[in-house]
Design an enzyme around this catalytic site. Structure first.
Site, mmCIF file in Angstrom:
data_model
loop_
_atom_site.group_PDB
_atom_site.id
_atom_site.type_symbol
_atom_site.label_atom_id
_atom_site.label_comp_id
_atom_site.label_asym_id
_atom_site.label_seq_id
_atom_site.Cartn_x
_atom_site.Cartn_y
_atom_site.Cartn_z
ATOM 1 N N LEU A 15 14.201 -53.874 -43.576
ATOM 2 C CA LEU A 15 15.148 -54.661 -44.514
ATOM 3 C C LEU A 15 15.821 -55.169 -44.045
ATOM 4 C CD1 LEU A 15 14.909 -52.847 -48.089
ATOM 5 C CD2 LEU A 15 13.785 -54.716 -47.300
ATOM 6 N N LYS A 65 15.738 -44.615 -30.472
ATOM 7 C CA LYS A 65 17.563 -44.604 -30.916
ATOM 8 C C LYS A 65 18.396 -44.211 -28.950
ATOM 9 C CE LYS A 65 17.620 -44.707 -35.034
ATOM 10 N NZ LYS A 65 18.448 -44.292 -36.536
ATOM 11 N N ASN A 86 22.408 -47.152 -32.009
ATOM 12 C CA ASN A 86 21.326 -47.810 -32.909
ATOM 13 C C ASN A 86 21.625 -49.173 -33.093
ATOM 14 O OD1 ASN A 86 23.929 -47.481 -34.979
ATOM 15 N ND2 ASN A 86 23.073 -47.987 -36.447
ATOM 16 N N GLY A 125 14.915 -30.354 -40.471
ATOM 17 C CA GLY A 125 14.234 -31.438 -39.740
ATOM 18 C C GLY A 125 15.163 -31.042 -38.480
ATOM 19 N N ASN A 149 14.030 -26.394 -38.550
ATOM 20 C CA ASN A 149 12.704 -27.497 -38.038
ATOM 21 C C ASN A 149 11.354 -26.852 -37.781
ATOM 22 O OD1 ASN A 149 12.025 -29.333 -37.461
ATOM 23 N ND2 ASN A 149 11.766 -28.800 -35.547
ATOM 24 N N THR A 151 8.837 -26.544 -36.005
ATOM 25 C CA THR A 151 8.626 -25.917 -34.464
ATOM 26 C C THR A 151 10.615 -25.563 -34.125
ATOM 27 O OG1 THR A 151 7.933 -28.383 -34.383
ATOM 28 C CG2 THR A 151 8.382 -27.287 -31.937
ATOM 29 N N LYS A 154 12.842 -27.079 -30.972
ATOM 30 C CA LYS A 154 13.532 -28.453 -31.326
ATOM 31 C C LYS A 154 14.511 -28.249 -32.110
ATOM 32 C CE LYS A 154 12.006 -32.647 -32.513
ATOM 33 N NZ LYS A 154 10.517 -33.417 -32.859
ATOM 34 N N TYR A 211 14.747 -43.314 -47.910
ATOM 35 C CA TYR A 211 14.931 -44.566 -49.239
ATOM 36 C C TYR A 211 14.073 -44.789 -50.153
ATOM 37 C CZ TYR A 211 15.395 -47.966 -45.754
ATOM 38 O OH TYR A 211 15.150 -49.246 -44.855
HETATM 39 P P1 ATR Z 1 12.691 -38.829 -34.664
HETATM 40 O O1 ATR Z 1 11.121 -39.864 -33.701
HETATM 41 O O2 ATR Z 1 13.769 -39.364 -35.397
HETATM 42 O O3 ATR Z 1 12.424 -37.692 -33.626
HETATM 43 P P2 ATR Z 1 10.297 -36.822 -35.437
HETATM 44 O O4 ATR Z 1 10.445 -36.258 -34.321
HETATM 45 O O5 ATR Z 1 8.969 -37.543 -35.499
HETATM 46 O O6 ATR Z 1 11.247 -38.247 -35.605
HETATM 47 O O7 ATR Z 1 11.648 -36.433 -36.715
HETATM 48 C C1 ATR Z 1 10.179 -35.953 -38.069
HETATM 49 C C2 ATR Z 1 10.763 -34.275 -38.449
HETATM 50 O O8 ATR Z 1 9.909 -34.537 -39.147
HETATM 51 C C3 ATR Z 1 11.117 -33.582 -37.202
HETATM 52 O O9 ATR Z 1 12.077 -32.249 -37.428
HETATM 53 C C4 ATR Z 1 9.421 -33.083 -37.677
HETATM 54 O O10 ATR Z 1 9.232 -31.907 -36.758
HETATM 55 P P3 ATR Z 1 8.750 -31.418 -36.554
HETATM 56 O O11 ATR Z 1 9.927 -31.134 -34.480
HETATM 57 O O12 ATR Z 1 8.092 -29.321 -35.884
HETATM 58 O O13 ATR Z 1 7.615 -32.004 -35.340
HETATM 59 C C5 ATR Z 1 9.630 -32.841 -38.864
HETATM 60 N N1 ATR Z 1 8.118 -33.733 -39.927
HETATM 61 C C6 ATR Z 1 6.625 -34.203 -39.281
HETATM 62 N N2 ATR Z 1 5.925 -34.237 -40.280
HETATM 63 C C7 ATR Z 1 6.346 -32.169 -40.930
HETATM 64 C C8 ATR Z 1 5.765 -31.358 -41.910
HETATM 65 N N3 ATR Z 1 4.504 -32.229 -41.647
HETATM 66 N N4 ATR Z 1 6.290 -30.835 -42.176
HETATM 67 C C9 ATR Z 1 6.919 -29.817 -41.581
HETATM 68 N N5 ATR Z 1 8.200 -30.349 -40.972
HETATM 69 C C10 ATR Z 1 7.882 -32.328 -40.050
#
Ligand code: ATR
Length: 265
Positions: A15, A65, A86, A125, A149, A151, A154, A211
Site C-alpha cells: 500500500l 532489507k 527500509n 519469530g 523461533n 528454527t 536463527k 496487518y
Molecule cells: P524475513 O525475510 O523477514 O527474514 P522470514 O525469514 O521468512 O522473513 O521470517 C519469517 C518468520 O516466520 C521466521 O521466524 C520463520 O521461522 P523460521 O526461522 O523457523 O523459518 C517464521 N515462520 C514461517 N513459517 C512458520 C511456521 N509455519 N511456523 C512457525 N514459524 C514460521
C-alpha cells in the site's frame, strides 16, 4: 517530478504507493511513487539511480532489507544496529540508507497508549523485522526480551547483536506483558501458531506485525480472552511517515481520513 519507489518480492500487496502518492498531493509535492518487484541481481543497478536523483527516494521491503546494504555509501546508526534498511535517499551527494521501522514500531506502541517501561516481552519469530522491533523495545525501556523461533539457531544468531535477549524453545511461552507475532503465520486466515495462552491471569497485550488480514487468529483468540490487541497497521503507517520526512523534510499527517482512504477504497 521526484520519483520514488518500493522494491521487494513479492510487492503487489504493498500500500506504500497509494499512501505516499496521497501525501504528495496533500502537501503539493511534485512526486510520484511506484512499486517494483525485482530479483537480487537487479538491486545494485536500481540503487545507483539514487546517486543522480533519477530516483529521489526508495523504500525496501522483504526480502531485500539486508541485501541493499553493500550498495550504500553511508548509513544511519540504526542501520548499523539492526542490519536492516527500509529507506534510501541521496544525502549530501551520497547513497544513504536508513531504517524507519524502529520509529514505526515505537510510534505504534505510543499511539495505542501503551507504556512498556519495565515490562517483559516475548517475540515469536526471528526474521528480518525482529532487530528493528528489539531496537524499538529498548528505546521504549522494556526490562526483558524473550525470543522464540521455530528454527532455534536463527533466534540464537540474534544474540550476536542483542546479547541480553533470552531464547526460549519453540512451543513454550513465558508469562510476559506483551506478546508479539513477527512470523508469517497468520497471513492465511486459518494459520495458527499452535501456542497455548490459556493460563494468562491478567490482561496482556498481543501485537501482530501482520496487518492484512487485520485480525489474525493470534489476535482474535487474544481478543476473545479479554487481552488488548494491536495489528501492524500503525507500524506500517508510521514507518512511511518517517521515510517521507527524511525525503521531504516534512512530517505528513496520519489521520482517520487517510486510513479510510487507504483501507476502504
Ligand atoms: P524475513 O525475510 O523477514 O527474514 P522470514 O525469514 O521468512 O522473513 O521470517 C519469517 C518468520 O516466520 C521466521 O521466524 C520463520 O521461522 P523460521 O526461522 O523457523 O523459518 C517464521 N515462520 C514461517 N513459517 C512458520 C511456521 N509455519 N511456523 C512457525 N514459524 C514460521
Amino acid at each position: 517530478m521526484k520519483s520514488h519507489l518500493i522494491i521487494g518480492n513479492p510487492i503487489s500487496h504493498s500500500l506504500s504507493p497509494k499512501l505516499h502518492n496521497y501525501w504528495f498531493k496533500e502537501n503539493n509535492i511534485n512526486g510520484n511513487y511506484e512499486k517494483i518487484s525485482l530479483n537480487k541481481s537487479e538491486i545494485e543497478n536500481i540503487i545507483t539511480k539514487i546517486k543522480n536523483k533519477e530516483i529521489f527516494g526508495m523504500n525496501i521491503t522483504v526480502p531485500f532489507k539486508q541485501a541493499v546494504i553493500p550498495f550504500l555509501e553511508t548509513q544511519s546508526d540504526i542501520v548499523s544496529k539492526t542490519n536492516s534498511v527500509n529507506t534510501i535517499y541521496n544525502k549530501n551527494g551520497k547513497i544513504h540508507g536508513d531504517n524507519t521501522d524502529v520509529y514505526g514500531f515505537e510510534k505504534s506502541i505510543i499511539n495505542n497508549n501503551v507504556s512498556l517501561e519495565g515490562k517483559s516481552v516475548l517475540i515469536f519469530g526471528a526474521g528480518g523485522v525482529v532487530p528493528s522491533i528489539i531496537s524499538a523495545l529498548i528505546n521504549l525501556k522494556v526490562q526483558k526480551i524473550f525470543v522464540s523461533n521455530r528454527t532455534f539457531e536463527k533466534a540464537e544468531s540474534l544474540k550476536k547483536k542483542f546479547n541480553f535477549i533470552e531464547i526460549i524453545d519453540w512451543g513454550k511461552t513465558e508469562n510476559c506483558d506483551l506478546y508479539i507475532n513477527s512470523t508469517s503465520v497468520g497471513l492465511k486466515e486459518d494459520d495458527n501458531l499452535g501456542l497455548d495462552f490459556n493460563n494468562l491471569e491478567k490482561k496482556k497485550i498481543f501485537y501482530d506485525v501482520i496487518y492484512n488480514p487485520p485480525k489474525t487468529s493470534f489476535l482474535s483468540v487474544a481478543e476473545k480472552n479479554g487481552h488488548k490487541i494491536i495489528n501492524g497497521r500503525d507500524m506500517f503507517l508510521y514507518q512511511a511517515q518517517k521515510a517521507f520526512e527524511l525525503w521531504h523534510n516534512l512530517l505528513p499527517d496520519v489521520n482517520q481520513k487517510l486510513i479510510e482512504y487507504l483501507y476502504n477504497d
